[in-house]
Design an enzyme around this catalytic site. Structure first.
Site, PDB file in Angstrom:
ATOM      1  N   GLU A 160       0.799  -1.228   0.000  1.00  0.00           N
ATOM      2  CA  GLU A 160       0.000   0.000   0.000  1.00  0.00           C
ATOM      3  C   GLU A 160       0.838   1.287   0.000  1.00  0.00           C
ATOM      4  O   GLU A 160       0.536   2.224   0.736  1.00  0.00           O
ATOM      5  CB  GLU A 160      -0.935   0.008   1.212  1.00  0.00           C
ATOM      6  CG  GLU A 160      -1.924  -1.142   1.190  1.00  0.00           C
ATOM      7  CD  GLU A 160      -2.809  -1.187   2.417  1.00  0.00           C
ATOM      8  OE1 GLU A 160      -4.026  -1.293   2.237  1.00  0.00           O
ATOM      9  OE2 GLU A 160      -2.305  -1.143   3.545  1.00  0.00           O
TER      10      GLU A 160
HETATM   11  C1  ACM Z   1      -2.215  -5.478   3.877  1.00  0.00           C
HETATM   12  O1  ACM Z   1      -3.298  -5.941   4.301  1.00  0.00           O
HETATM   13  N1  ACM Z   1      -2.069  -4.172   3.692  1.00  0.00           N
HETATM   14  C2  ACM Z   1      -1.097  -6.342   3.584  1.00  0.00           C
END
Ligand code: ACM
Length: 537
Positions: A351
Site C-alpha cells: 500500500e
Molecule cells: C495489507 O493488508 N495491507 C497487507
C-alpha cells in the site's frame, strides 16, 4: 401414534447422552478423538492407557526441555505431576517415552508417531520438533475430566502424522495496538497447541513503532508512544524481543519480524525529521496524536511529522532522495537481523500509495540487497512483485492475484494469506462486536473451506510455502478481542496448513471443532459461538 409415544425415542437418546456425560466413560476408540489439525493416520486398538502418576522418560538423545514441557501441560489438564527421567531404557510399564531416532523418512523433520498401548505411551520422531507436535496431539487426547473412578485414561492405538505445508503461520499486528510480552507469549501458546510454526510480528506502522533500535532510539521512545484511537502504546526492548524469540523457539515457532516500508512509516517520520518526505500526505481525519498546533505533517521537509492515531493507510512514505534514509534502513535491518535467529526479515512493501512507482521499485530492490547482506531472506507483501525480485524473495499474497502471479512468475515463493479467507480481523458476520469487513465477512466455514494449492489459478503447489492468517490490530484493544477473532477460526487455518487437503471436509471438521469448545474454554478463551457448529459444553 399418540404424541407422548412419539417422544419415547427422543427421551431414550437424551437419557443415553445424559448417562454418558454423567459417568464419563474412559475413552477406548482413538479414531473418535477430536484432534485438530486432523492427523494423517489414526489406528485404534480398542483399549485404554491409564494415566496414573506416570514417569516421562526422555531419550538421552533428546537434549531438550520437552520432558518438563509435557509434565507442565499434563499437570495443567489433569493435576497429575509426572516425574521426569533421562534414559536409554524403553520398556517400563506405565510410562511415557519421548524418543528421537533418525530414519523414518515419511515423517520428515516435523512428523511423529504416537503409539499408545495399555502399558505405555511412546512419541517417536526424527527431530525434536516432531516430538513436540506428538506432545500436542497427546495433550488433545487426554480427557479434560477424570472418569467416574477419578482416573484419566487415553484410548490406545497409533497415530502417524506429518504436515502438508512447511509454512503454517499467524501474523499479529502489535503496531496498531500494542500487546505486552506476556500477551504475545499467550498468543504463542495458542499457536503451538495447533502446530503452527511461524509467528509474523507486524512491528511497525503509521500508528506505532514497537521495537527498540539502538542506533535510532527515538523511533521506539517517541514513535512507540501512541496507538490507534490514542492510548499509551509501548515497545519491546531488544532484550524483551529476544525473550519472545526464545519462548517461541522452545515451541518450535520461528518469529518473522516485519518493518513495514517504504509506506506505513509515519511513526519513524514523527521521530526523526530528517527522514520526513514532503510526499507524505497526512490524512485529514483529525487523528493527530501530538500537540494540536503541529497538526499533521511538519512544516518544511526536515521537520518530524506528528504522531498519528487514526486508521487511514498508504499515505506516508520514506524519501529516496534523503541521504539519511538508506542509512536508517541499513541500521534497522542490521540490528533486527542480529537479534532474529530465524531466516527471514519481512520488509512490508504494501500500500505505498504516495511513493512514486520508480522510487518504490528502487526501494524494494535496495531492501532486498540489505536483507541479503545481513544473511536473511526477504519477505514482502505481494506488491513487491513490481520490483526486480527473484527466487531469493518470498511474496505474501493478500489481495491481488495478479501481483501474486507476477511474483511467482519471477521465481519468488508465495505465502497464501487471501484476505477474503484468512484475514482474521474480518468480522464473522454483521453482528460481530469488533473487526472490519472490507475484504469479506468470514464465517468459520469460509476460513476453513479453501486450499492454498488451488486458490490462485496459475500458482501451483511447488511455488507455495504454505498458509498464514494475519490478525490486523486496528479494532483489537486487548487479548479478549484477539481471542474472539482468532477462535474458532485459527484451528481451521492450522488444519489447512497441516492436514492433507484430500482428507478435509467441513462437515467432518465441524464436529471435531465443536468438541474443542471445552478445550478452548479450558484455555480461558471466550470464543465466538458460531451457529454453524454444535458446541460441546
Ligand atoms: C495489507 O493488508 N495491507 C497487507
Amino acid at each position: 401414534m399418540k404424541f407422548y409415544l412419539r417422544l419415547v425415542p427422543l427421551l431414550i437418546v437424551m437419557g443415553a447422552v445424559l448417562i454418558q456425560s454423567c459417568t464419563n466413560e474412559p475413552p477406548t476408540d482413538l479414531t473418535k478423538e477430536s484432534i485438530i489439525p486432523k492427523p494423517v493416520s489414526v489406528t485404534a486398538t480398542g483399549k485404554g492407557f491409564l494415566l496414573k502418576s506416570p514417569t516421562i522418560l526422555v531419550d538421552e538423545s533428546l537434549k531438550d526441555n520437552l520432558g518438563s514441557y509435557l509434565a507442565t501441560e499434563l499437570n495443567r489438564i489433569t493435576g497429575i505431576t509426572p516425574n521426569i527421567e533421562s534414559t536409554t531404557e524403553t520398556s517400563k510399564a506405565g510410562n511415557i517415552y519421548l524418543v528421537v531416532t533418525d530414519g523414518d523418512a515419511e515423517l520428515g523433520a516435523e512428523g511423529y508417531e504416537l503409539s499408545i498401548s495399555e502399558d505405555s505411551v511412546t512419541i517417536t520422531a526424527n527431530k525434536p520438533a516432531g516430538v513436540f507436535y506428538g506432545i500436542q496431539t497427546l495433550l488433545q487426547v487426554v480427557p479434560l475430566k477424570s472418569d467416574k473412578s477419578g482416573n484419566y485414561s487415553i484410548a490406545t492405538g497409533t497415530i502417524r502424522d506429518y504436515p502438508t505445508w512447511g509454512w503454517r503461520g499467524s501474523m499479529l499486528d502489535v503496531a496498531r495496538h500494542f500487546f505486552s510480552v506476556d500477551d504475545v507469549k499467550r498468543y504463542i501458546d495458542m499457536l503451538s497447541y495447533y502446530k503452527i510454526n511461524i509467528l509474523h510480528l507486524h512491528l511497525t506502522d503509521d500508528q506505532g513503532w514497537r521495537i527498540e533500535i539502538k542506533s535510532w532510539p527515538n523511533v521506539a521512545i517517541h514513535g512507540g508512544t501512541t496507538q490507534v484511537d490514542g492510548g499509551k502504546g509501548g515497545y519491546y526492548t531488544q532484550e524483551q524481543y529476544k525473550e519472545l524469540v526464545a519462548y517461541a523457539a522452545a515451541r518450535y515457532i520461528t518469529i518473522v519480524p516485519e518493518i513495514d516500508m517504504p509506506s506505513h512509516i509515519n511513526a519513524a517520520l514523527a521521530s526523526y525529521g530528517e527522514l520526513n518526505n514532503p510526499e507524505t500526505k497526512f490524512p485529514k481525519d483529525g487523528n493527530y496524536a501530538g500537540p494540536v498546533e503541529t497538526k499533521g505533517i511538519g512544516e518544511g521537509k526536515d521537520k518530524p511529522t506528528d504522531l498519528y492515531a487514526g486508521r487511514e493507510v498508504g499515505w506516508s512514505t520514506l524519501s529516496l532522495s534523503k541521504p539519511t534514509t538508506m542509512k536508517f534502513v541499513n541500521d534497522v535491518i542490521r540490528e533486527l537481523s542480529a537479534i532474529t535467529p530465524g531466516a527471514y526479515i519481512h520488509i512490508g512493501g504494501d500500500e505505498a500509495h504516495v511513493t512514486k512507482k520508480e522510487d518504490y521499485i528502487e526501494f524494494i530492490n535496495r531492501f532486498s540487497e540489505i536483507v541479503k547482506a545481513n544473511g536473511k531472506q526477504m519477505i514482502g507483501w505481494e506488491e513487491i512483485s513490481q520490483a526486480n525480485i527473484d527466487g531469493n524473495a518470498i511474496a505474501q499474497h493478500w489481495a491481488s492475484e495478479d501481483h501474486a502471479k507476477e511474483a511467482a512468475a519471477k521465481g519468488a515463493k508465495i505465502i497464501m494469506s487471501p484476505s477474503k479467507r484468512v484475514y482474521l480481523d474480518m468480522k464473522y458476520d454483521s453482528l460481530s462486536r469488533i473487526g472490519y469487513n472490507w475484504a469479506a465477512y468470514i464465517e468459520v466455514d469460509d476460513a476453513y473451506n479453501w486450499d492454498p494449492s488451488t486458490r490462485v489459478s496459475g500458482i501451483n503447489k511447488e511455488q507455495i510455502l504454505g498458509v498464514e492468517a494475519p490478525l490486523w490490530g486496528e479494532t483489537l484493544k486487548n487479548m479478549d478481542d484477539v481471542m474472539y477473532l482468532l477462535f474458532p477460526r485459527l484451528p481451521g487455518v492450522a488444519e489447512i496448513g497441516w492436514s492433507p487437503a484430500a482428507g478435509r471436509s467441513w462437515d467432518e471438521y465441524k464436529v471435531r471443532l465443536g468438541n474443542h469448545g471445552p478445550r478452548m474454554k479450558a484455555w480461558g478463551i471466550d470464543y465466538y459461538r458460531s451457529k454453524k457448529v454444535q458446541w460441546s459444553e
